[in-house]
Scaffold this active site. Structure first.
Site, PDB file in Angstrom:
ATOM      1  N   TYR A  46      -8.036  -3.527  16.358  1.00 20.95           N
ATOM      2  CA  TYR A  46      -8.176  -4.245  15.097  1.00 20.95           C
ATOM      3  C   TYR A  46      -7.498  -5.591  15.278  1.00 20.95           C
ATOM      4  O   TYR A  46      -6.384  -5.681  15.761  1.00 20.95           O
ATOM      5  CB  TYR A  46      -7.504  -3.420  13.988  1.00 20.95           C
ATOM      6  CG  TYR A  46      -7.577  -4.045  12.622  1.00 20.95           C
ATOM      7  CD1 TYR A  46      -8.705  -4.746  12.209  1.00 20.95           C
ATOM      8  CD2 TYR A  46      -6.510  -3.928  11.745  1.00 20.95           C
ATOM      9  CE1 TYR A  46      -8.757  -5.303  10.949  1.00 20.95           C
ATOM     10  CE2 TYR A  46      -6.563  -4.489  10.474  1.00 20.95           C
ATOM     11  CZ  TYR A  46      -7.699  -5.175  10.088  1.00 20.95           C
ATOM     12  OH  TYR A  46      -7.752  -5.736   8.841  1.00 20.95           O
ATOM     13  N   GLN A 102       5.192  -8.916   1.883  1.00 21.11           N
ATOM     14  CA  GLN A 102       4.125  -8.650   0.903  1.00 21.11           C
ATOM     15  C   GLN A 102       4.794  -8.361  -0.446  1.00 21.11           C
ATOM     16  O   GLN A 102       6.015  -8.169  -0.468  1.00 21.11           O
ATOM     17  CB  GLN A 102       3.299  -7.432   1.372  1.00 21.11           C
ATOM     18  CG  GLN A 102       1.815  -7.622   1.248  1.00 21.11           C
ATOM     19  CD  GLN A 102       0.996  -6.406   1.658  1.00 21.11           C
ATOM     20  OE1 GLN A 102       1.514  -5.329   1.882  1.00 21.11           O
ATOM     21  NE2 GLN A 102      -0.310  -6.602   1.740  1.00 21.11           N
ATOM     22  N   ASP A 111      -5.494 -11.724  -0.477  1.00 21.86           N
ATOM     23  CA  ASP A 111      -5.820 -12.591   0.659  1.00 21.86           C
ATOM     24  C   ASP A 111      -6.590 -13.879   0.359  1.00 21.86           C
ATOM     25  O   ASP A 111      -6.192 -14.950   0.765  1.00 21.86           O
ATOM     26  CB  ASP A 111      -6.617 -11.795   1.709  1.00 21.86           C
ATOM     27  CG  ASP A 111      -5.904 -10.512   2.092  1.00 21.86           C
ATOM     28  OD1 ASP A 111      -4.908 -10.152   1.438  1.00 21.86           O
ATOM     29  OD2 ASP A 111      -6.344  -9.854   3.042  1.00 21.86           O
ATOM     30  N   ASP A 155       0.849  -1.202   0.000  1.00 20.52           N
ATOM     31  CA  ASP A 155       0.000   0.000   0.000  1.00 20.52           C
ATOM     32  C   ASP A 155       0.878   1.243   0.000  1.00 20.52           C
ATOM     33  O   ASP A 155       0.683   2.176  -0.797  1.00 20.52           O
ATOM     34  CB  ASP A 155      -0.908   0.057   1.248  1.00 20.52           C
ATOM     35  CG  ASP A 155      -1.950  -1.035   1.271  1.00 20.52           C
ATOM     36  OD1 ASP A 155      -1.557  -2.224   1.364  1.00 20.52           O
ATOM     37  OD2 ASP A 155      -3.152  -0.719   1.181  1.00 20.52           O
ATOM     38  N   GLU A 186     -12.235   0.685  -2.331  1.00 23.46           N
ATOM     39  CA  GLU A 186     -11.165  -0.325  -2.195  1.00 23.46           C
ATOM     40  C   GLU A 186     -11.112  -1.218  -3.450  1.00 23.46           C
ATOM     41  O   GLU A 186     -10.055  -1.514  -3.969  1.00 23.46           O
ATOM     42  CB  GLU A 186     -11.461  -1.157  -0.944  1.00 23.46           C
ATOM     43  CG  GLU A 186     -10.373  -2.124  -0.527  1.00 23.46           C
ATOM     44  CD  GLU A 186     -10.772  -2.936   0.704  1.00 23.46           C
ATOM     45  OE1 GLU A 186     -11.943  -2.850   1.152  1.00 23.46           O
ATOM     46  OE2 GLU A 186      -9.906  -3.673   1.219  1.00 23.46           O
TER      47      GLU A 186
HETATM   48  C1  GLC Z   1      -6.083  -6.328   2.471  1.00 24.21           C
HETATM   49  C2  GLC Z   1      -5.557  -6.568   1.051  1.00 24.21           C
HETATM   50  C3  GLC Z   1      -4.060  -6.298   1.003  1.00 24.21           C
HETATM   51  C4  GLC Z   1      -3.807  -4.884   1.483  1.00 24.21           C
HETATM   52  C5  GLC Z   1      -4.421  -4.632   2.861  1.00 24.21           C
HETATM   53  C6  GLC Z   1      -4.376  -3.180   3.267  1.00 24.21           C
HETATM   54  O1  GLC Z   1      -5.538  -7.229   3.364  1.00 24.21           O
HETATM   55  O2  GLC Z   1      -5.840  -7.855   0.616  1.00 24.21           O
HETATM   56  O3  GLC Z   1      -3.552  -6.474  -0.297  1.00 24.21           O
HETATM   57  O4  GLC Z   1      -2.449  -4.624   1.518  1.00 24.21           O
HETATM   58  O5  GLC Z   1      -5.765  -5.019   2.863  1.00 24.21           O
HETATM   59  O6  GLC Z   1      -4.974  -2.362   2.308  1.00 24.21           O
END
Ligand code: GLC
Length: 444
Positions: free
Chosen positions: A81, A107, A168, A37, A410
């Site tokens: 969280y 990642q 995911d 991200d 998203e």
């Molecule tokens: C979710 C997504 C992942 C991303 C994260 C934060 O887990 O699958 O790719 O980095 O959210 O946005």
């Protein structure tokens, strides 16, 4: 909406999610710093505030472990969280940093790409300073990926958790997880059908509808995998022992191949050498990727590390060798055909995270059918480098159209382009800024 207004709105999203030195994906559900991200965010920021973009990357690098790993999450202060510091307990590993609390996995390695995008906005001397500053971190990261995760020493990195792919609940991993990673207590929950009660306790389902997210059972299994690798103190050698849930992932390795090319370019520019062992693994990587090609179905599949059996579940990963840039023109042409085929990835709002022909395809469910801006950005970049400028332009136009229609969500329903999941979402905004600021042309 005209492009200036769209960019202005995107900058507002990034401002709203800016926590000083780094940017959260969105308020509420995603309060931490995530690896890829932050890279996508830095690519967008570089278009109008290069200093802030540099800060984003530097603050990501503060999470690097002493063995070179860059973790997929660095935890913010906001608690509550469930993917939190308490779940991961990174301090259990002797390699984790003392002052920063992180996850214990990585990642997709988008950092070199972000570093180069920032470099492109700097004058030569500043660029060299910038490259020299980040070089040791990048080098250690790539060395770790090959020393620690290239388990057959073939130039192919293995992953230990689906979250490392960034996708995911992508079908190949879900299928492998159901086969090799379902603990007895989860089978009991499944058998008693009590997962619907648990649905109501989920924080993400309060912000968006449960049928847009990962199923509760799959979420529980994902957490059980974290607990297993935590018990092994995030030591890859111990984790790999007696586990069938270790995968050579085509999505991640394609991104790594591109990162390798960029790392070599950075090194050349500042006269730095990559150590011979890392370089030799990097040079094996493009051949290793070709071994994931399946001639019969004309696509790339991830495979199990131990048995080397392909996981024959199609997903967006199939298209990612376009971004790697190392596959032959002939194979690239086949992937472009898949991308535009209405029976596969050619949906009204492409490119869906799984093809419509997949038994998993659902235009609204997370990484099982919706369209995401970051994967579109990767495909557009790959298409341009292979000279498919018309195709890249078409995908770019569709992406912008979707954002104009729905806003910075998203992800998006791949049939009608409506926004799904959380909003406003940082990488959707950042990558839109980048798309709007650059002209599609054949790149090298
Ligand atoms: C979710 C997504 C992942 C991303 C994260 C934060 O887990 O699958 O790719 O980095 O959210 O946005």
């Amino acid at each position: 909406m005209n492009s200036d207004l769209l960019k202005q709105k995107a900058q507002e999203v990034l401002k709203q999610n800016d926590l000083g030195n780094w940017t959260r994906p969105t308020a509420g559900h995603y309060p931490h710093q995530w690896l890829w991200d932050s890279c996508f965010i830095a690519i967008g920021l570089a278009q109008y505030d290069v200093k802030r973009a540099q800060k984003e990357i530097i603050s990501l690098l503060r999470g690097q472990w002493s063995n070179g790993m860059i973790p997929h999450m660095i935890f913010g202060d906001e608690t509550g969280y469930n993917t939190s510091a308490e779940l991961w307990r990174s301090h259990l590993s002797p390699y984790s940093p003392h002052k920063v609390s992180t996850s214990g996995i990585t990642q997709p390695p988008m950092i070199a790409e972000a570093v180069v995008h920032i470099g492109a906005k700097l004058k030569k001397t500043e660029r060299h300073e910038w490259y020299k500053k980040v070089w040791p971190y990048l080098l250690d990261y790539h060395a770790w990926l090959y020393n620690d995760r290239d388990l057959h020493s073939e130039g192919m990195v293995s992953l230990i958790h689906p979250w490392e792919t960034g996708l995911d609940n992508t079908p190949p991993w879900i299928e492998a997880m159901h086969q090799h990673q379902k603990p007895l207590w989860i089978k009991i929950i499944e058998w008693l059908h009590i997962d619907h009660f648990i649905d109501q306790l989920r924080r993400d389902s309060r912000q968006s509808s449960p049928n847009e997210r990962i199923s509760t059972l799959d979420t529980l299994i994902l957490y059980s995998v974290v607990k297993r690798i935590r018990r092994k103190q995030y030591d890859t050698q111990k984790i790999v022992l007696r586990s069938h849930f270790i995968i050579e992932d085509v999505f991640f390795n394609s991104i790594l191949l591109r990162a390798n090319t960029l790392l070599e370019q950075i090194g050349k520019e500042i006269n730095k050498d990559i150590p011979a062992t890392t370089l030799s693994s990097m040079h094996k990587a493009s051949k290793a990727l070709e071994e994931l090609w399946n001639e019969e179905s004309q696509q790339y599949f991830s495979r199990y590390f131990i048995t080397r059996k392909s996981i024959m579940q199609p997903s967006i990963a199939t298209l990612m060798p376009l971004y790697a840039g190392t596959v032959s023109k002939k194979r690239a042409a086949i992937l472009v055909k898949h991308l535009e085929d209405p029976a596969l990835f050619g949906t009204p709002y492409p490119a869906p995270s799984v093809p419509v022909s997949s038994e998993y395809y659902d235009p609204k469910r997370y990484w099982q059918g919706p369209t995401w801006i970051n994967t579109n950005w990767l495909i557009i970049d790959g298409l341009s480098r292979y000279g498919y400028t018309a195709e890249a332009q078409r995908l770019k136009d569709r992406t912008i159209e979707m954002i104009t229609k729905s806003g910075y969500f998203e992800y998006f329903n791949s049939q009608n382009g409506l926004g799904e999941g959380m909003a406003p979402f940082s990488w959707s905004a950042a990558l839109t800024i980048d798309l709007l600021s650059t002209t599609i042309k054949a790149k090298k």
